[in-house]
Design a protein around this motif. Structure first.
Motif, PDB file in Angstrom:
ATOM      1  N   MET A 182       0.833  -1.181   0.000  1.00 60.77           N
ATOM      2  CA  MET A 182       0.000   0.000   0.000  1.00 60.77           C
ATOM      3  C   MET A 182       0.874   1.240   0.000  1.00 60.77           C
ATOM      4  N   SER A 183       0.377   2.250  -0.691  1.00 61.58           N
ATOM      5  CA  SER A 183       1.144   3.474  -0.855  1.00 61.58           C
ATOM      6  C   SER A 183       0.459   4.631  -0.136  1.00 61.58           C
ATOM      7  N   ASN A 184       1.231   5.510   0.477  1.00 65.52           N
ATOM      8  CA  ASN A 184       0.665   6.663   1.170  1.00 65.52           C
ATOM      9  C   ASN A 184       0.412   7.826   0.213  1.00 65.52           C
ATOM     10  N   ASN A 185       1.131   7.868  -0.910  1.00 64.99           N
ATOM     11  CA  ASN A 185       1.030   8.982  -1.844  1.00 64.99           C
ATOM     12  C   ASN A 185      -0.168   8.886  -2.763  1.00 64.99           C
ATOM     13  N   GLY A 186      -0.828   7.772  -2.806  1.00 66.20           N
ATOM     14  CA  GLY A 186      -1.948   7.576  -3.714  1.00 66.20           C
ATOM     15  C   GLY A 186      -1.586   6.613  -4.828  1.00 66.20           C
ATOM     16  N   VAL A 187      -2.592   6.209  -5.558  1.00 64.81           N
ATOM     17  CA  VAL A 187      -2.445   5.237  -6.643  1.00 64.81           C
ATOM     18  C   VAL A 187      -3.215   5.769  -7.842  1.00 64.81           C
ATOM     19  N   ARG A 188      -2.736   5.444  -9.033  1.00 61.05           N
ATOM     20  CA  ARG A 188      -3.459   5.820 -10.250  1.00 61.05           C
ATOM     21  C   ARG A 188      -4.872   5.252 -10.187  1.00 61.05           C
ATOM     22  N   ILE A 189      -5.831   6.037 -10.636  1.00 65.05           N
ATOM     23  CA  ILE A 189      -7.229   5.605 -10.529  1.00 65.05           C
ATOM     24  C   ILE A 189      -7.506   4.354 -11.353  1.00 65.05           C
ATOM     25  N   ASP A 190      -6.918   4.251 -12.557  1.00 66.06           N
ATOM     26  CA  ASP A 190      -7.178   3.057 -13.369  1.00 66.06           C
ATOM     27  C   ASP A 190      -6.625   1.809 -12.694  1.00 66.06           C
ATOM     28  N   LYS A 191      -5.475   1.949 -12.074  1.00 64.58           N
ATOM     29  CA  LYS A 191      -4.852   0.821 -11.379  1.00 64.58           C
ATOM     30  C   LYS A 191      -5.680   0.412 -10.162  1.00 64.58           C
ATOM     31  N   PHE A 192      -6.190   1.412  -9.430  1.00 63.76           N
ATOM     32  CA  PHE A 192      -6.989   1.129  -8.241  1.00 63.76           C
ATOM     33  C   PHE A 192      -8.307   0.444  -8.614  1.00 63.76           C
ATOM     34  N   LEU A 193      -8.993   0.972  -9.629  1.00 68.12           N
ATOM     35  CA  LEU A 193     -10.276   0.393 -10.030  1.00 68.12           C
ATOM     36  C   LEU A 193     -10.116  -1.046 -10.494  1.00 68.12           C
ATOM     37  N   TRP A 194      -8.989  -1.336 -11.133  1.00 72.68           N
ATOM     38  CA  TRP A 194      -8.679  -2.714 -11.545  1.00 72.68           C
ATOM     39  C   TRP A 194      -8.353  -3.567 -10.320  1.00 72.68           C
ATOM     40  N   ALA A 195      -7.578  -3.013  -9.384  1.00 71.71           N
ATOM     41  CA  ALA A 195      -7.137  -3.766  -8.200  1.00 71.71           C
ATOM     42  C   ALA A 195      -8.309  -4.181  -7.320  1.00 71.71           C
ATOM     43  N   VAL A 196      -9.318  -3.301  -7.190  1.00 70.18           N
ATOM     44  CA  VAL A 196     -10.470  -3.632  -6.345  1.00 70.18           C
ATOM     45  C   VAL A 196     -11.584  -4.304  -7.149  1.00 70.18           C
ATOM     46  N   ARG A 197     -11.260  -4.739  -8.352  1.00 63.89           N
ATOM     47  CA  ARG A 197     -12.118  -5.582  -9.173  1.00 63.89           C
ATOM     48  C   ARG A 197     -13.396  -4.898  -9.673  1.00 63.89           C
ATOM     49  N   LEU A 198     -13.365  -3.575  -9.831  1.00 62.96           N
ATOM     50  CA  LEU A 198     -14.505  -2.888 -10.423  1.00 62.96           C
ATOM     51  C   LEU A 198     -14.453  -2.983 -11.949  1.00 62.96           C
ATOM     52  N   PHE A 199     -13.250  -3.201 -12.482  1.00 66.33           N
ATOM     53  CA  PHE A 199     -13.063  -3.413 -13.915  1.00 66.33           C
ATOM     54  C   PHE A 199     -12.218  -4.653 -14.122  1.00 66.33           C
ATOM     55  N   LYS A 200     -12.490  -5.376 -15.205  1.00 68.69           N
ATOM     56  CA  LYS A 200     -11.800  -6.639 -15.469  1.00 68.69           C
ATOM     57  C   LYS A 200     -10.331  -6.432 -15.839  1.00 68.69           C
ATOM     58  N   THR A 201     -10.041  -5.356 -16.572  1.00 73.19           N
ATOM     59  CA  THR A 201      -8.655  -5.070 -16.957  1.00 73.19           C
ATOM     60  C   THR A 201      -8.358  -3.591 -16.712  1.00 73.19           C
ATOM     61  N   ARG A 202      -7.075  -3.272 -16.622  1.00 71.49           N
ATOM     62  CA  ARG A 202      -6.677  -1.873 -16.462  1.00 71.49           C
ATOM     63  C   ARG A 202      -7.027  -1.057 -17.683  1.00 71.49           C
ATOM     64  N   SER A 203      -6.912  -1.662 -18.858  1.00 77.79           N
ATOM     65  CA  SER A 203      -7.216  -0.914 -20.080  1.00 77.79           C
ATOM     66  C   SER A 203      -8.703  -0.550 -20.149  1.00 77.79           C
ATOM     67  N   ILE A 204      -9.578  -1.403 -19.648  1.00 76.74           N
ATOM     68  CA  ILE A 204     -11.010  -1.080 -19.611  1.00 76.74           C
ATOM     69  C   ILE A 204     -11.247   0.063 -18.621  1.00 76.74           C
ATOM     70  N   ALA A 205     -10.573   0.023 -17.478  1.00 77.42           N
ATOM     71  CA  ALA A 205     -10.685   1.098 -16.486  1.00 77.42           C
ATOM     72  C   ALA A 205     -10.178   2.419 -17.067  1.00 77.42           C
ATOM     73  N   SER A 206      -9.067   2.353 -17.793  1.00 72.55           N
ATOM     74  CA  SER A 206      -8.493   3.533 -18.420  1.00 72.55           C
ATOM     75  C   SER A 206      -9.441   4.101 -19.479  1.00 72.55           C
ATOM     76  N   GLU A 207     -10.060   3.214 -20.244  1.00 71.42           N
ATOM     77  CA  GLU A 207     -11.010   3.623 -21.282  1.00 71.42           C
ATOM     78  C   GLU A 207     -12.236   4.309 -20.665  1.00 71.42           C
ATOM     79  N   ALA A 208     -12.705   3.791 -19.529  1.00 68.43           N
ATOM     80  CA  ALA A 208     -13.847   4.407 -18.835  1.00 68.43           C
ATOM     81  C   ALA A 208     -13.492   5.823 -18.388  1.00 68.43           C
ATOM     82  N   CYS A 209     -12.258   6.027 -17.952  1.00 69.54           N
ATOM     83  CA  CYS A 209     -11.809   7.365 -17.566  1.00 69.54           C
ATOM     84  C   CYS A 209     -11.787   8.292 -18.778  1.00 69.54           C
TER      85      CYS A 209
END
Length: 131
Positions: A1-28
């Protein structure tokens, strides 16, 4: 875990809201992911306590970030990192949309046959005796 924050696409993928990072990035990119009604770039860093809104037609789902994570986790671990705070009226709208779609013809059946059309017309005219 990071204190500075995490990229939103990476986070949304990590918590399983999107199947892939590229799909999360596309939604952004398409403007479906917002914080405080501002659309985000996929490189935006998120921090604990922020509320993320994701437009999933026909509703907008809201999530509160409890902790940040960079690595994808098992589904059982996601409640420790993110909390679904979608409003009841949005969830009710989703239920109504599901009910409306279930009244349509089943997927894959295609157009009604001539026999189907005749039965539909009989039902609409009030002749309930179907062979």
């Amino acid at each position: 875990m990071s204190n500075n924050g995490v990229r939103i696409d990476k986070f949304l993928w990590a918590v399983r809201l999107f199947k892939t990072r590229s799909i999360a990035s596309e939604a952004c990119k398409k403007g479906r992911v917002t914080i405080d009604k501002q659309t985000l770039k996929s490189s935006r860093l998120i921090k604990e306590g922020e509320i993320i809104a994701i437009r999933v037609p026909p509703i907008t789902r809201s999530y509160k970030v409890l902790a940040v994570a960079e690595k994808r986790m098992g589904a059982k671990l996601t409640p420790d990192f993110i909390k679904d705070i979608t409003s009841d009226d949005q969830l009710e709208m989703l239920e109504l949309a599901k009910l409306a779609s279930s009244t349509n013809r089943s997927r894959g059946l295609g157009r009604p046959t001539k026999k189907d059309r005749r039965e539909i017309e009989r039902l609409q005219q009030g002749d309930w005796d179907i062979d």
